[in-house]
Design a protein around this motif. Structure first.
Motif, mmCIF file in Angstrom:
data_model
loop_
_atom_site.group_PDB
_atom_site.id
_atom_site.type_symbol
_atom_site.label_atom_id
_atom_site.label_comp_id
_atom_site.label_asym_id
_atom_site.label_seq_id
_atom_site.Cartn_x
_atom_site.Cartn_y
_atom_site.Cartn_z
ATOM 1 N N GLU A 1 42.339 46.662 44.074
ATOM 2 C CA GLU A 1 43.497 47.045 43.274
ATOM 3 C C GLU A 1 43.052 47.511 41.890
ATOM 4 O O GLU A 1 43.657 48.413 41.299
ATOM 5 C CB GLU A 1 44.435 45.857 43.157
ATOM 6 C CG GLU A 1 45.872 46.277 42.954
ATOM 7 C CD GLU A 1 46.796 45.095 42.909
ATOM 8 O OE1 GLU A 1 46.490 44.082 43.575
ATOM 9 O OE2 GLU A 1 47.814 45.188 42.221
ATOM 10 N N PHE A 2 41.998 46.907 41.392
ATOM 11 C CA PHE A 2 41.538 47.269 40.056
ATOM 12 C C PHE A 2 40.828 48.619 40.059
ATOM 13 O O PHE A 2 41.125 49.486 39.249
ATOM 14 C CB PHE A 2 40.617 46.171 39.519
ATOM 15 C CG PHE A 2 39.898 46.564 38.259
ATOM 16 C CD1 PHE A 2 40.613 46.796 37.087
ATOM 17 C CD2 PHE A 2 38.523 46.723 38.239
ATOM 18 C CE1 PHE A 2 39.970 47.165 35.926
ATOM 19 C CE2 PHE A 2 37.882 47.092 37.082
ATOM 20 C CZ PHE A 2 38.591 47.313 35.925
ATOM 21 N N CYS A 3 39.871 48.802 40.954
ATOM 22 C CA CYS A 3 39.063 50.016 40.838
ATOM 23 C C CYS A 3 39.007 50.850 42.119
ATOM 24 O O CYS A 3 38.356 51.884 42.145
ATOM 25 C CB CYS A 3 37.646 49.661 40.396
ATOM 26 S SG CYS A 3 36.744 48.727 41.614
ATOM 27 N N GLY A 4 39.672 50.419 43.164
ATOM 28 C CA GLY A 4 39.735 51.254 44.358
ATOM 29 C C GLY A 4 38.609 51.022 45.341
ATOM 30 O O GLY A 4 38.663 51.502 46.457
ATOM 31 N N ALA A 5 37.593 50.295 44.938
ATOM 32 C CA ALA A 5 36.487 50.066 45.867
ATOM 33 C C ALA A 5 36.426 48.594 46.233
ATOM 34 O O ALA A 5 36.964 47.743 45.525
ATOM 35 C CB ALA A 5 35.171 50.497 45.235
ATOM 36 N N ARG A 6 35.795 48.303 47.344
ATOM 37 C CA ARG A 6 35.736 46.916 47.793
ATOM 38 C C ARG A 6 34.332 46.326 47.729
ATOM 39 O O ARG A 6 34.164 45.115 47.781
ATOM 40 C CB ARG A 6 36.257 46.811 49.226
ATOM 41 C CG ARG A 6 37.738 47.029 49.327
ATOM 42 C CD ARG A 6 38.151 47.164 50.765
ATOM 43 N NE ARG A 6 37.877 45.951 51.515
ATOM 44 C CZ ARG A 6 38.681 44.900 51.518
ATOM 45 N NH1 ARG A 6 39.786 44.916 50.832
ATOM 46 N NH2 ARG A 6 38.363 43.853 52.216
ATOM 47 N N MET B 1 39.142 52.031 33.399
ATOM 48 C CA MET B 1 40.603 52.027 33.392
ATOM 49 C C MET B 1 41.076 50.626 33.063
ATOM 50 O O MET B 1 40.333 49.657 33.214
ATOM 51 C CB MET B 1 41.163 52.485 34.758
ATOM 52 C CG MET B 1 40.956 51.539 35.915
ATOM 53 S SD MET B 1 39.265 51.448 36.508
ATOM 54 C CE MET B 1 39.282 52.779 37.682
ATOM 55 N N ASP B 2 42.334 50.550 32.631
ATOM 56 C CA ASP B 2 42.878 49.228 32.320
ATOM 57 C C ASP B 2 43.268 48.535 33.629
ATOM 58 O O ASP B 2 43.414 49.184 34.668
ATOM 59 C CB ASP B 2 44.098 49.386 31.408
ATOM 60 C CG ASP B 2 44.294 48.145 30.558
ATOM 61 O OD1 ASP B 2 43.724 47.100 30.926
ATOM 62 O OD2 ASP B 2 44.987 48.234 29.539
ATOM 63 N N VAL B 3 43.454 47.222 33.520
ATOM 64 C CA VAL B 3 43.860 46.512 34.740
ATOM 65 C C VAL B 3 45.289 46.911 35.090
ATOM 66 O O VAL B 3 46.107 47.150 34.197
ATOM 67 C CB VAL B 3 43.756 44.984 34.562
ATOM 68 C CG1 VAL B 3 42.326 44.573 34.420
ATOM 69 C CG2 VAL B 3 44.592 44.505 33.401
ATOM 70 N N PRO B 4 45.614 47.005 36.382
ATOM 71 C CA PRO B 4 46.967 47.391 36.759
ATOM 72 C C PRO B 4 47.974 46.337 36.295
ATOM 73 O O PRO B 4 47.620 45.166 36.128
ATOM 74 C CB PRO B 4 46.926 47.460 38.288
ATOM 75 C CG PRO B 4 45.553 47.141 38.704
ATOM 76 C CD PRO B 4 44.747 46.756 37.533
#
Lengths: 375, 340, 170
Positions: free
Chosen positions: A152-157, A170-173
């Motif tokens: 959720e934060f950066c798109g990668a796992r 980027m900022d945290v969602p």
């Protein structure tokens, strides 16, 4: 390694040389351990590494400073975020950049989440090596929750590429912090579950107590760091001793062991789960407002000079040594001090005189990641 | 003619087939139960809830290429799985699934045969089963299997002593070696021997876990240490035979435990008239239910416990279980003599 | 008639496997033939209505002792081939004399045994118990108590000796 024949009075006995790995279910990747056995007892070992060497350090000298972040993901691939933090902070130190407080808090938060994820993987595989396979799936179930948070934060796992020099990409969602706190609550109860299965289990204690004992002096001599060092009773933690990110503002304890055996290393890591949760709660609740990137020049070109900066990765002290010539947009020299590589040195000392079954327990107890050992 | 030849043959066919089907479904049960314990679903794709999975597994294993390592001892390599499988199956000859019942107007016994040394027969046949494992490890001409087979044989021999000693205590209680006789003895004593011999029962359960190479004593096939153990070099149907033998042995020890310690086919409180409304349930159902409880226990233990180490296993066997079993045996003997 | 056929078939197998035990080159194969041999001997016991002895034969010999043989064979390096034939400790002549003596003895027994009376059947004396197992137990603990105890002492001595040999420092 050849097996010498021991001439006995009645029979000649042969030592058995067994090759464990690089394809072996419990050498955690491509570690190769050549064991010389007397019956089931290990007489000596030869630890052979290099099967996962990708030349990350050399590659880095031909990439620009931002591209290297992506390469650091691939070292300790089960704790990519801490690798990112370590590298970015080293460059920031080289450039004397100021990182905003919010970014430092998020970094702390991510580092600790990553520590829990990495320890989950360690706990699962370590328990699996000793034969408790249910713990493996439980630990992975919780690791999954952390991977969801990262996604959720950066798109990668797995390989996050989640830091930038001077701050965050980027900022945290919004609402993310609530989910983190939710996770902390879940993790608290699950930790008790793991402990119920292992900590007081007679077989677990018998398998880990007095196995691979390292005294404090030995651990220091071998250059260990992280949980294996603290398990031997040395209260060394980079987060406390040379605070980075926002650790100077966090309240936490550094657990240390007493006996320096596999059980103590296990207990230290279990306690680290709890301390990490404590830090995560503080960092989430006290998350300051503000920018997430400091004043970073458009073209990153650190002044000539060299620096070493270390952080406490889940495996131990992760240090970066970087030389900049001040002229080009890539480092002149890039070198990593990987904790797994240094900790792996202890294996030979530890397994001597133990049984084959202990070898896998000890590899698990050191918690090495071969991506980091070989780079 | 019919009584002497057709019926026994029919019984053998039924028992063998039921066992083999039971064994394959035992594998499914294990996978399902462990999956549930680990918050997974287990096999779900073949048939509803994976009910046809064993058939798919069997077909897969039969179609797989059968590889014999170039430097293996070919002859021994071939017979080892057979030696493993045969004892596991012929033991069922003396397992009593039920008493004599009338079926289609004929008196039929629900066991293949009742020899007067039934228990001894089981023990001796089981002791031959060790060869399968030793020879597999030796014939593979490979180091991991060799190490595993040495572990296996040491383990089986050690725990066989403890288990056999507990069996002797039961024999002292029943006064017969016949399996049917032992059940009858429990009926007339109004007591399941598990309650008369709790220590023997405990040792038997631990010992049988070790004898069937089940967790936490699954050292001979410790995947994490020995990459599969004695059957590392086996593939296809030969591997399947080892696999089947292991599960068949589990069913054997469950059946033996049921017969010796839990009253075999008897319903709970067989002499309590108040419970006689339960009599409509056929006797063999009780036997199967009790055995199932044991099998479930085996699986449950595997999902819960870590694995012992070789030296700890030996210490447990020789320094704890065997002395306890001997003490229990002597105590049983003294009490028996005192009561007579 | 059927019994005789069964007996001679079993006997043929027993002798055949016994020959194979001593002629097979591979030691492990030879041990395996020994197991087969023991199993057939057990079958012979079954034929003689001694199921208890048969089960014990399988349990102790086939299942127990030979496993230990196999252990030794697998653990000890047996690939020291030709030098064994030049062993200075070999006493070829004594061996020859002894084997001739044994052969003569066997021949004498065979020659003198023919025509003599059949061995006395001890079963003629009534035992107070019935059943094969019970009878064996009764005999062991009454008529043969002392030999039985001596045999167990012998085994104990052997066991202690083995431990002392194997464990240098206790």
């Amino acid at each position: 390694m050849e097996a010498p024949t021991v001439r006995g009075e009645m029979f000649d006995t042969n030592e058995l040389v067994i090759n464990m790995g690089p394809q072996h279910p419990s050498t955690h990747g491509v570690l190769r351990v050549v064991l010389r056995l007397d019956g089931e007892k290990v007489v000596d070992t030869d630890v052979i590494i290099g099967y996962l060497h990708r030349g990350i350090e050399k590659l880095s000298e031909n990439r620009n400073w931002t591209q290297i972040i992506l390469l650091t993901d691939r070292m300790d691939y089960v704790a990519a975020a801490t690798n990112n933090v370590g590298y970015c902070e080293t460059v920031e130190k080289l450039m004397s950049l100021e990182v905003p407080r919010r970014a430092r808090y998020v970094r702390t938060l991510l580092c600790e989440l990553q520590r829990i994820a990495s320890h989950c993987l360690w706990l699962g595989t370590h328990a699996m090596d000793i034969g408790a396979m249910t713990v493996f799936l439980y630990a992975f179930r919780e690791r999954e929750l952390i991977l969801d948070l990262f996604e959720e934060f950066c798109g990668a796992r797995l390989t996050y590429n989640s830091m930038r020099i001077g701050g965050l990409p980027m900022d945290v969602p919004s609402g993310w912090d609530k989910k983190v706190l939710e996770f902390c609550k879940i993790m608290d109860s699950k930790l008790d579950e793991y402990e119920e299965l292992l900590t007081h289990n007679r077989i677990w204690i018998e398998r880990t107590k007095n196995v691979g004992v390292l005294t404090a002096a030995e651990a220091i001599d071998l250059g260990l760091s992280g949980p294996p060092l603290r398990g031997s009773g040395v209260p060394r933690d980079v987060r406390k001793d040379e605070p980075y990110a926002a650790y100077d503002e966090m309240e936490f304890d550094v657990p240390i062991g007493t006996a320096g055996d596999t059980y103590d290393r296990y207990l230290v890591r279990i306690e680290e789960f709890r301390q990490s949760l404590r830090i995560i709660r503080q960092a989430t609740e006290g998350l300051p407002e503000g920018p997430i990137v400091g004043k970073v020049p458009r073209l990153i070109k650190p002044p000539a000079g060299e620096t070493y900066h270390a952080i406490e990765s889940p495996k131990g002290e992760l240090g970066y040594f970087i030389v900049s010539d001040g002229k080009s947009t890539n480092p002149y020299r890039f070198r990593v001090r990987p904790p797994s590589f240094c900790n792996l040195q202890a294996l030979r000392r530890m397994v001597r005189g133990h049984l084959v079954a202990d070898v896998v327990a000890l590899i698990g107890s050191l918690d090495v990641v071969l991506g980091e050992v070989d780079r | 003619m019919i009584d002497g030849f057709v019926i026994p043959l029919l019984k053998i066919v039924i028992v063998l087939n039921a066992t083999l089907v039971g064994v394959t479904y035992m594998v499914l049960l294990e996978r399902k139960v462990i999956a549930w314990a680990q918050s997974r679903l287990g096999p779900m794709r073949v048939g509803p809830h994976g009910i046809l999975q064993p058939i798919a597994d069997a077909v897969k294993l039969m179609l797989k290429e059968d590889i014999t390592p170039a430097r293996a001892d070919k002859w021994v390599f071939t017979v080892a799985p057979i030696i493993s499988m045969v004892p596991a199956l012929i033991v069922y000859a003396v397992i009593p699934f039920g008493p004599e019942v009338s079926l289609f107007g004929r008196q039929v016994t629900l066991y293949i045969t009742d020899i007067n040394v039934g228990l001894l027969y089981i023990v001796s046949v089981a002791s031959v089963g060790v060869y399968g494992i030793i020879l597999a490890g030796y014939a593979s001409n490979s180091k991991f299997p060799l190490l595993a087979s040495l572990r296996a044989s040491a383990q089986l021999i050690s725990y066989e002593v403890a288990v056999t000693l507990t069996l002797v205590s039961v024999v002292l209680m029943s006064g017969t070696l016949s399996m049917v006789g032992i059940v009858r003895a429990q009926e007339s004593a109004h007591l399941w021997f598990a309650f008369a011999q709790p220590l023997a029962f405990g040792i038997f359960v631990i010992g049988s876990l070790a004898e069937t190479n089940r967790a936490p004593f699954d050292l001979p096939e410790a995947e994490q240490e020995l990459t599969g153990g004695f059957h590392t070099e086996y593939s296809g149907m030969r591997f399947a035979l080892f696999f089947l033998a292991e599960y068949a042995n589990m069913i054997v020890v469950s059946s033996v435990a049921t017969t010796l310690f839990f009253g075999g086919w008897l319903r709970p409180f067989p002499n309590w008239a108040a419970l006689s409304f339960l009599d409509f349930i056929p006797s063999w159902t009780w036997f199967l239910i009790k055995s199932f409880v044991f099998l479930y226990f085996f699986v449950w233990v595997r999902a819960t416990l870590p694995r012992y180490r070789y030296d700890q296993l030996m210490r447990l066997g020789w320094k704890l279980l065997i002395p306890l079993a001997i003490a229990n045996l002597v105590l049983t003997g003294i009490i028996r003599v005192a009561l007579l | 008639m059927g019994e005789a056929i069964a007996f001679y078939t079993l006997a043929a197998f027993i002798l055949g496997f016994a020959v194979l035990v001593i002629t097979t080159k591979d030691t492990v194969h030879s041990v395996l033939f020994l197991v087969l041999d023991f199993l057939f001997v057990a079958a012979l016991y079954v034929m003689l209505n001694a199921p208890f002895l048969a089960a014990i034969q399988v349990l102790v010999y086939a299942g127990g002792i030979v496993v230990l043989y196999l252990f030794v064979v697998m653990l000890v390096n047996l690939k020291r081939l030709p030098e064994a034939f030049q062993d200075p400790n070999r006493h070829g002549r004594i061996g020859l004399i002894l084997s001739v003596a044994v052969l003569l003895e066997l021949a004498a027994i065979a020659a003198l045994g023919v025509g003599s009376v059949a061995p006395v059947r001890t079963a003629a004396r009534a035992l107070p118990v019935t059943g094969n197992t019970e009878q064996v137990g009764w005999m062991l603990y009454t008529s043969y108590l002392i030999p039985f105890e001596i045999a167990s002492m012998l085994l104990l001595v052997a066991m202690i000796g083995a431990i002392v040999l194997a464990k240098r420092e206790l």
